[in-house]
Scaffold this motif. Structure first.
Motif, PDB file in Angstrom:
ATOM      1  N   LEU A 155      10.851   4.640 -12.301  1.00 52.92           N
ATOM      2  CA  LEU A 155      11.360   5.817 -11.607  1.00 52.92           C
ATOM      3  C   LEU A 155      10.908   5.856 -10.155  1.00 52.92           C
ATOM      4  N   MET A 156       9.642   5.509  -9.895  1.00 53.07           N
ATOM      5  CA  MET A 156       9.143   5.487  -8.516  1.00 53.07           C
ATOM      6  C   MET A 156       9.896   4.450  -7.684  1.00 53.07           C
ATOM      7  N   SER A 157      10.205   3.290  -8.274  1.00 52.56           N
ATOM      8  CA  SER A 157      10.909   2.257  -7.513  1.00 52.56           C
ATOM      9  C   SER A 157      12.348   2.663  -7.212  1.00 52.56           C
ATOM     10  N   VAL A 158      12.955   3.406  -8.116  1.00 51.97           N
ATOM     11  CA  VAL A 158      14.327   3.866  -7.908  1.00 51.97           C
ATOM     12  C   VAL A 158      14.360   4.978  -6.864  1.00 51.97           C
ATOM     13  N   MET A 159      13.386   5.878  -6.917  1.00 49.28           N
ATOM     14  CA  MET A 159      13.396   7.056  -6.052  1.00 49.28           C
ATOM     15  C   MET A 159      12.778   6.810  -4.673  1.00 49.28           C
ATOM     16  N   THR A 160      11.938   5.806  -4.545  1.00 52.74           N
ATOM     17  CA  THR A 160      11.226   5.576  -3.283  1.00 52.74           C
ATOM     18  C   THR A 160      11.185   4.088  -2.971  1.00 52.74           C
ATOM     19  N   ASP A 161      10.750   3.774  -1.760  1.00 53.43           N
ATOM     20  CA  ASP A 161      10.495   2.388  -1.392  1.00 53.43           C
ATOM     21  C   ASP A 161       9.013   2.060  -1.519  1.00 53.43           C
ATOM     22  N   ALA A 162       8.208   3.019  -1.988  1.00 50.74           N
ATOM     23  CA  ALA A 162       6.768   2.816  -2.083  1.00 50.74           C
ATOM     24  C   ALA A 162       6.460   1.698  -3.069  1.00 50.74           C
ATOM     25  N   GLN A 163       5.448   0.895  -2.732  1.00 48.25           N
ATOM     26  CA  GLN A 163       5.072  -0.226  -3.569  1.00 48.25           C
ATOM     27  C   GLN A 163       3.647  -0.048  -4.074  1.00 48.25           C
ATOM     28  N   LYS A 164       3.362  -0.715  -5.192  1.00 47.74           N
ATOM     29  CA  LYS A 164       2.041  -0.648  -5.798  1.00 47.74           C
ATOM     30  C   LYS A 164       1.570  -2.079  -6.047  1.00 47.74           C
ATOM     31  N   TYR A 165       0.346  -2.370  -5.610  1.00 54.08           N
ATOM     32  CA  TYR A 165      -0.213  -3.706  -5.743  1.00 54.08           C
ATOM     33  C   TYR A 165      -1.511  -3.661  -6.539  1.00 54.08           C
ATOM     34  N   LEU A 166      -1.777  -4.727  -7.270  1.00 53.46           N
ATOM     35  CA  LEU A 166      -3.058  -4.901  -7.934  1.00 53.46           C
ATOM     36  C   LEU A 166      -3.827  -5.967  -7.164  1.00 53.46           C
ATOM     37  N   LEU A 167      -5.020  -5.618  -6.727  1.00 53.82           N
ATOM     38  CA  LEU A 167      -5.860  -6.502  -5.927  1.00 53.82           C
ATOM     39  C   LEU A 167      -7.077  -6.859  -6.771  1.00 53.82           C
ATOM     40  N   THR A 168      -7.224  -8.143  -7.092  1.00 56.60           N
ATOM     41  CA  THR A 168      -8.350  -8.618  -7.889  1.00 56.60           C
ATOM     42  C   THR A 168      -9.292  -9.383  -6.965  1.00 56.60           C
ATOM     43  N   ILE A 169     -10.533  -8.878  -6.849  1.00 59.69           N
ATOM     44  CA  ILE A 169     -11.508  -9.428  -5.909  1.00 59.69           C
ATOM     45  C   ILE A 169     -12.653 -10.055  -6.686  1.00 59.69           C
ATOM     46  N   ASP A 170     -12.983 -11.303  -6.351  1.00 52.88           N
ATOM     47  CA  ASP A 170     -14.070 -12.007  -7.028  1.00 52.88           C
ATOM     48  C   ASP A 170     -15.425 -11.389  -6.687  1.00 52.88           C
ATOM     49  N   PRO A 171     -16.424 -11.585  -7.548  1.00 49.65           N
ATOM     50  CA  PRO A 171     -17.765 -11.033  -7.301  1.00 49.65           C
ATOM     51  C   PRO A 171     -18.357 -11.535  -5.989  1.00 49.65           C
ATOM     52  N   GLY A 172     -19.078 -10.660  -5.296  1.00 47.98           N
ATOM     53  CA  GLY A 172     -19.759 -11.034  -4.060  1.00 47.98           C
ATOM     54  C   GLY A 172     -18.875 -11.073  -2.827  1.00 47.98           C
ATOM     55  N   VAL A 173     -17.622 -10.673  -2.950  1.00 46.27           N
ATOM     56  CA  VAL A 173     -16.676 -10.716  -1.835  1.00 46.27           C
ATOM     57  C   VAL A 173     -16.575  -9.317  -1.223  1.00 46.27           C
ATOM     58  N   GLN A 180     -15.385  -9.158 -11.624  1.00 46.12           N
ATOM     59  CA  GLN A 180     -14.342  -8.933 -10.628  1.00 46.12           C
ATOM     60  C   GLN A 180     -14.131  -7.437 -10.395  1.00 46.12           C
ATOM     61  N   THR A 181     -13.711  -7.111  -9.174  1.00 43.39           N
ATOM     62  CA  THR A 181     -13.321  -5.753  -8.823  1.00 43.39           C
ATOM     63  C   THR A 181     -11.803  -5.714  -8.798  1.00 43.39           C
ATOM     64  N   ILE A 182     -11.223  -4.743  -9.500  1.00 47.66           N
ATOM     65  CA  ILE A 182      -9.777  -4.597  -9.499  1.00 47.66           C
ATOM     66  C   ILE A 182      -9.447  -3.278  -8.829  1.00 47.66           C
ATOM     67  N   LEU A 183      -8.663  -3.373  -7.756  1.00 49.57           N
ATOM     68  CA  LEU A 183      -8.246  -2.190  -7.014  1.00 49.57           C
ATOM     69  C   LEU A 183      -6.731  -2.039  -7.105  1.00 49.57           C
ATOM     70  N   VAL A 184      -6.280  -0.800  -7.030  1.00 48.39           N
ATOM     71  CA  VAL A 184      -4.847  -0.495  -7.042  1.00 48.39           C
ATOM     72  C   VAL A 184      -4.497   0.043  -5.665  1.00 48.39           C
ATOM     73  N   MET A 185      -3.611  -0.664  -4.971  1.00 45.21           N
ATOM     74  CA  MET A 185      -3.155  -0.259  -3.636  1.00 45.21           C
ATOM     75  C   MET A 185      -1.758   0.344  -3.792  1.00 45.21           C
ATOM     76  N   LYS A 186      -1.635   1.597  -3.400  1.00 45.00           N
ATOM     77  CA  LYS A 186      -0.351   2.273  -3.570  1.00 45.00           C
ATOM     78  C   LYS A 186       0.095   2.860  -2.241  1.00 45.00           C
ATOM     79  N   GLU A 187       1.302   2.475  -1.826  1.00 44.66           N
ATOM     80  CA  GLU A 187       1.861   3.060  -0.611  1.00 44.66           C
ATOM     81  C   GLU A 187       2.123   4.533  -0.849  1.00 44.66           C
ATOM     82  N   GLN A 188       1.859   5.320   0.178  1.00 43.17           N
ATOM     83  CA  GLN A 188       2.111   6.746   0.074  1.00 43.17           C
ATOM     84  C   GLN A 188       3.545   7.024   0.486  1.00 43.17           C
ATOM     85  N   PHE A 189       4.338   7.489  -0.449  1.00 44.69           N
ATOM     86  CA  PHE A 189       5.738   7.793  -0.177  1.00 44.69           C
ATOM     87  C   PHE A 189       5.838   9.006   0.742  1.00 44.69           C
TER      88      PHE A 189
END
Length: 186
Positions: free
Chosen positions: A146-164, A2-11
């Motif tokens: 601290l980031m959640s308190v100071m900003t509205d920016a969100q962080k997501y973990l995206l798990t992608i199956d092989p071959g996708v 699997q490929t694991i990516l971190v998607m982070k909104e830019q505050f």
């Protein structure tokens, strides 16, 4: 594997619609850039060298906030993304530009808590999970809190199956954030 990516909104960007997407080690993978001054709602997915991969644009006269995804190199339509917001279980249907009327992908889950699964609809096999997305808890560590308190920016973990196709799935995941964040005002 699997490929694991971190998607982070830019505050600090326009409506926090820009994302940096990295692998688990922090190495740049993709970027999502929102058009600040344009008619309509537009996004562009870029590779780590800032080369455009695809464009996403919200349909202007859409009853349900549908989006069109097209190739960046030639503008050819790749898919239409249609949220089903009125149902008891909100979902998003993705129609490839292949001429049929059935959705090719289905995105379902708990959009309020930002946990959802992207599945490919396959004849005879039903829905096959190809990726999952979950929002990092603001209580995961002190930095996240601290980031959640100071900003509205969100962080997501995206798990992608092989071959996708990681770019396609990443684009879909960022649109889910856009569709359900704007609808909830959260």
């Amino acid at each position: 594997q699997q490929t694991i990516l971190v998607m982070k909104e830019q505050f600090g960007t326009h409506r926090n619609d820009n994302f940096t997407i990295t692998d688990g080690t922090g190495r740049p993978f993709f970027m999502l850039a929102a058009a600040t001054f344009s008619m309509g709602n537009k996004r562009q997915l870029l590779d780590c060298n800032k080369v455009p991969i695809c464009m996403m644009e919200q349909k202007m006269m859409s009853l349900h906030g549908s989006w069109i995804m097209s190739r960046a190199d030639n503008g050819m339509k790749v898919a239409e993304i249609k949220p089903a917001l009125a149902s008891l279980t909100p979902s998003i249907k993705v129609y490839l530009n292949d001429g049929d009327k059935e959705p090719d992908f289905l995105i379902q889950g708990d959009f309020r808590s930002k946990r959802f699964v992207i599945s490919q609809r396959t004849p005879g096999r039903g829905d096959v999970k190809i990726a999952s997305v979950q929002k990092e808890s603001k209580y995961a560590n002190s930095t996240a809190f601290l980031m959640s308190v100071m900003t509205d920016a969100q962080k997501y973990l995206l798990t992608i199956d092989p071959g996708v196709d990681a770019a396609f799935v990443t684009a879909l995941a960022t649109l889910c954030d856009e569709i359900f964040n704007d609808k909830e005002g959260a």
